[in-house]
Motif scaffolding. Structure first.
Motif, mmCIF file in Angstrom:
data_model
loop_
_atom_site.group_PDB
_atom_site.id
_atom_site.type_symbol
_atom_site.label_atom_id
_atom_site.label_comp_id
_atom_site.label_asym_id
_atom_site.label_seq_id
_atom_site.Cartn_x
_atom_site.Cartn_y
_atom_site.Cartn_z
ATOM 1 N N ASP A 128 -9.657 5.039 -9.692
ATOM 2 C CA ASP A 128 -10.290 5.213 -10.995
ATOM 3 C C ASP A 128 -11.086 3.989 -11.439
ATOM 4 O OD1 ASP A 128 -8.065 3.648 -11.248
ATOM 5 O OD2 ASP A 128 -7.270 4.666 -13.017
ATOM 6 N N GLY A 129 -11.469 3.142 -10.483
ATOM 7 C CA GLY A 129 -12.290 1.983 -10.803
ATOM 8 C C GLY A 129 -11.577 0.671 -10.523
ATOM 9 N N VAL A 130 -12.227 -0.437 -10.873
ATOM 10 C CA VAL A 130 -11.687 -1.770 -10.589
ATOM 11 C C VAL A 130 -10.573 -2.105 -11.575
ATOM 12 C CG1 VAL A 130 -12.206 -4.232 -10.405
ATOM 13 C CG2 VAL A 130 -13.900 -2.539 -9.662
ATOM 14 N N GLN A 131 -9.455 -2.533 -11.038
ATOM 15 C CA GLN A 131 -8.353 -3.053 -11.844
ATOM 16 C C GLN A 131 -8.098 -4.492 -11.416
ATOM 17 O OE1 GLN A 131 -4.975 -0.418 -11.598
ATOM 18 N NE2 GLN A 131 -6.160 1.377 -12.192
ATOM 19 N N TYR A 132 -7.448 -5.255 -12.281
ATOM 20 C CA TYR A 132 -7.286 -6.686 -12.030
ATOM 21 C C TYR A 132 -5.815 -7.089 -11.974
ATOM 22 C CZ TYR A 132 -12.264 -6.989 -12.810
ATOM 23 O OH TYR A 132 -13.621 -6.814 -12.701
ATOM 24 N N GLU A 133 -5.534 -7.923 -11.002
ATOM 25 C CA GLU A 133 -4.238 -8.576 -10.870
ATOM 26 C C GLU A 133 -4.495 -10.062 -10.665
ATOM 27 O OE1 GLU A 133 -1.474 -7.018 -11.255
ATOM 28 O OE2 GLU A 133 -1.931 -4.914 -10.840
ATOM 29 N N THR A 134 -3.528 -10.902 -10.959
ATOM 30 C CA THR A 134 -3.678 -12.320 -10.629
ATOM 31 C C THR A 134 -3.431 -12.512 -9.134
ATOM 32 O OG1 THR A 134 -1.349 -12.806 -11.025
ATOM 33 C CG2 THR A 134 -2.868 -13.013 -12.917
ATOM 34 N N PHE A 135 -3.893 -13.637 -8.604
ATOM 35 C CA PHE A 135 -3.576 -13.969 -7.216
ATOM 36 C C PHE A 135 -2.058 -13.938 -7.003
ATOM 37 C CE2 PHE A 135 -7.864 -15.860 -6.946
ATOM 38 C CZ PHE A 135 -8.227 -15.487 -5.664
ATOM 39 N N THR A 136 -1.296 -14.496 -7.960
ATOM 40 C CA THR A 136 0.158 -14.545 -7.826
ATOM 41 C C THR A 136 0.746 -13.157 -7.652
ATOM 42 O OG1 THR A 136 0.345 -16.582 -9.113
ATOM 43 C CG2 THR A 136 2.307 -15.206 -8.977
ATOM 44 N N ARG A 137 0.382 -12.238 -8.518
ATOM 45 C CA ARG A 137 0.957 -10.896 -8.465
ATOM 46 C C ARG A 137 0.484 -10.128 -7.222
ATOM 47 N NH1 ARG A 137 2.900 -8.023 -13.347
ATOM 48 N NH2 ARG A 137 3.408 -9.588 -14.923
ATOM 49 N N LEU A 138 -0.794 -10.266 -6.892
ATOM 50 C CA LEU A 138 -1.306 -9.488 -5.763
ATOM 51 C C LEU A 138 -0.744 -10.000 -4.440
ATOM 52 C CD1 LEU A 138 -3.087 -7.029 -5.331
ATOM 53 C CD2 LEU A 138 -4.985 -8.573 -4.842
ATOM 54 N N LEU A 139 -0.632 -11.305 -4.298
ATOM 55 C CA LEU A 139 -0.038 -11.841 -3.075
ATOM 56 C C LEU A 139 1.438 -11.457 -2.964
ATOM 57 C CD1 LEU A 139 -1.702 -15.356 -2.937
ATOM 58 C CD2 LEU A 139 -1.917 -13.561 -1.196
ATOM 59 N N ALA A 140 2.167 -11.536 -4.078
ATOM 60 C CA ALA A 140 3.574 -11.137 -4.044
ATOM 61 C C ALA A 140 3.698 -9.668 -3.636
ATOM 62 C CB ALA A 140 4.221 -11.370 -5.413
ATOM 63 N N HIS A 141 2.830 -8.831 -4.179
ATOM 64 C CA HIS A 141 2.846 -7.408 -3.823
ATOM 65 C C HIS A 141 2.523 -7.209 -2.343
ATOM 66 C CE1 HIS A 141 2.157 -3.107 -3.867
ATOM 67 N NE2 HIS A 141 0.963 -3.321 -3.347
ATOM 68 N N LEU A 142 1.508 -7.909 -1.854
ATOM 69 C CA LEU A 142 1.102 -7.742 -0.468
ATOM 70 C C LEU A 142 2.205 -8.160 0.493
ATOM 71 C CD1 LEU A 142 -0.900 -7.060 1.734
ATOM 72 C CD2 LEU A 142 -2.036 -9.260 1.332
ATOM 73 N N PHE A 143 2.844 -9.292 0.230
ATOM 74 C CA PHE A 143 3.926 -9.731 1.117
ATOM 75 C C PHE A 143 5.094 -8.751 1.070
ATOM 76 C CE2 PHE A 143 1.969 -14.073 0.477
ATOM 77 C CZ PHE A 143 1.443 -14.130 1.754
ATOM 78 N N GLU A 144 5.415 -8.240 -0.125
ATOM 79 C CA GLU A 144 6.491 -7.250 -0.224
ATOM 80 C C GLU A 144 6.133 -5.979 0.548
ATOM 81 O OE1 GLU A 144 9.961 -5.241 -1.118
ATOM 82 O OE2 GLU A 144 9.480 -7.370 -1.214
ATOM 83 N N HIS A 145 4.880 -5.562 0.453
ATOM 84 C CA HIS A 145 4.432 -4.370 1.173
ATOM 85 C C HIS A 145 4.578 -4.564 2.680
ATOM 86 C CE1 HIS A 145 1.422 -1.710 3.092
ATOM 87 N NE2 HIS A 145 1.795 -0.853 2.160
ATOM 88 N N GLN A 146 4.187 -5.725 3.162
ATOM 89 C CA GLN A 146 4.278 -5.994 4.595
ATOM 90 C C GLN A 146 5.731 -5.992 5.071
ATOM 91 O OE1 GLN A 146 2.274 -9.706 4.276
ATOM 92 N NE2 GLN A 146 0.275 -8.901 4.875
ATOM 93 N N ILE A 147 6.592 -6.651 4.319
ATOM 94 C CA ILE A 147 8.004 -6.715 4.702
ATOM 95 C C ILE A 147 8.628 -5.321 4.668
ATOM 96 C CG2 ILE A 147 10.274 -7.573 3.974
ATOM 97 C CD1 ILE A 147 8.723 -10.105 2.941
ATOM 98 N N HIS A 148 8.284 -4.544 3.653
ATOM 99 C CA HIS A 148 8.807 -3.186 3.485
ATOM 100 C C HIS A 148 8.497 -2.325 4.711
ATOM 101 C CE1 HIS A 148 9.675 0.620 1.528
ATOM 102 N NE2 HIS A 148 8.416 1.008 1.555
ATOM 103 N N HIS A 149 7.228 -2.266 5.097
ATOM 104 C CA HIS A 149 6.850 -1.381 6.206
ATOM 105 C C HIS A 149 7.137 -1.998 7.570
ATOM 106 C CE1 HIS A 149 5.336 1.809 3.752
ATOM 107 N NE2 HIS A 149 4.559 0.979 3.079
ATOM 108 N N ARG A 150 7.090 -3.330 7.681
ATOM 109 C CA ARG A 150 7.476 -3.956 8.952
ATOM 110 C C ARG A 150 8.949 -3.682 9.239
ATOM 111 N NH1 ARG A 150 4.987 -8.814 8.512
ATOM 112 N NH2 ARG A 150 6.745 -9.714 7.391
ATOM 113 N N GLY A 151 9.771 -3.659 8.183
ATOM 114 C CA GLY A 151 11.171 -3.321 8.348
ATOM 115 C C GLY A 151 11.362 -1.897 8.847
ATOM 116 N N GLN A 152 10.528 -0.987 8.348
ATOM 117 C CA GLN A 152 10.605 0.393 8.820
ATOM 118 C C GLN A 152 10.201 0.482 10.293
ATOM 119 O OE1 GLN A 152 7.982 2.167 5.984
ATOM 120 N NE2 GLN A 152 9.552 2.354 4.398
#
Length: 198
Positions: free
Chosen positions: A126-150
């Motif tokens: 639905d368009g551009v949304q904004y996150e801080t570097f802190t939040r987006l990096l934390a999300h990305l690392f969590e996403h990687q760990i989540h699916h790498r674990g699977q």
């Protein structure tokens, strides 16, 4: 030893690169059929899971790179998911993952603490949304760990023994990761040394 938040993100990026390298090295002998075989997890195969991690990494790392350069995210960012599974072989997935991991390391090692709360534009449906570097990096690392674990858990259902993926941070386990870090062109000093005085 450094203890700043930006350095922590850098070590998470190095850990991500190392863990992916160790995981793909372990499954390098899987056949295409084994990679694509239906299994029980969030995504129905090793191939689908690994492709998801790569394409999501492309999507978020592209947004992070644009923000670090002071550029708006491109409207074509959704292209990273077309096709949904661009790779069919473990060697292709490993190469693509290693390349995007290197890009993420470059982003995290370039970031300064005073940039971490700056906005990062992310192209959503639905368009551009904004996150801080802190939040987006934390999300990305969590996403990687989540699916790498699977992926790791599904690998246990194959003829390949899943490798240890928690031997990166402790100093007394340096010898357990030294060879793989060398294969990635890294070493402990590059990851943990104090920055030069300016």
């Amino acid at each position: 030893m450094r203890s700043t938040l930006n350095h922590h993100f850098a070590t998470m990026a190095y850990n991500n690169a190392w863990a992916n390298h160790r995981l793909f090295s372990a499954c390098a002998t899987l056949t295409d059929a084994e990679l694509a075989a239906t299994r029980t997890s969030f995504f129905p195969s090793l191939k689908a899971t690994a492709n998801h991690n790569v394409t999501v990494d492309w999507y978020y790392v592209d947004a992070l790179e644009h923000a670090l350069r002071g550029e708006p995210v491109g409207p074509e960012a959704r292209r990273f998911f077309d096709p949904e599974e661009p790779f069919a072989r473990c060697t292709e997935l490993a190469a693509a993952q290693r390349a995007v991991d290197a890009r993420l390391v470059a982003v995290c090692t370039a970031l300064r603490d005073d940039q971490l709360e700056q906005p990062v534009g992310v192209m959503r449906r639905d368009g551009v949304q904004y996150e801080t570097f802190t939040r987006l990096l934390a999300h990305l690392f969590e996403h990687q760990i989540h699916h790498r674990g699977q992926f790791h858990a599904m690998l246990a259902g194959t003829r390949i023994a899943p490798p240890q993926l928690d031997e990166f941070f402790c100093a007394n386990e340096t010898h357990l990761r030294a060879g793989e870090l060398a294969e990635l062109g890294l070493d402990e000093d590059a990851i943990w040394r104090e920055p030069a005085a300016t």
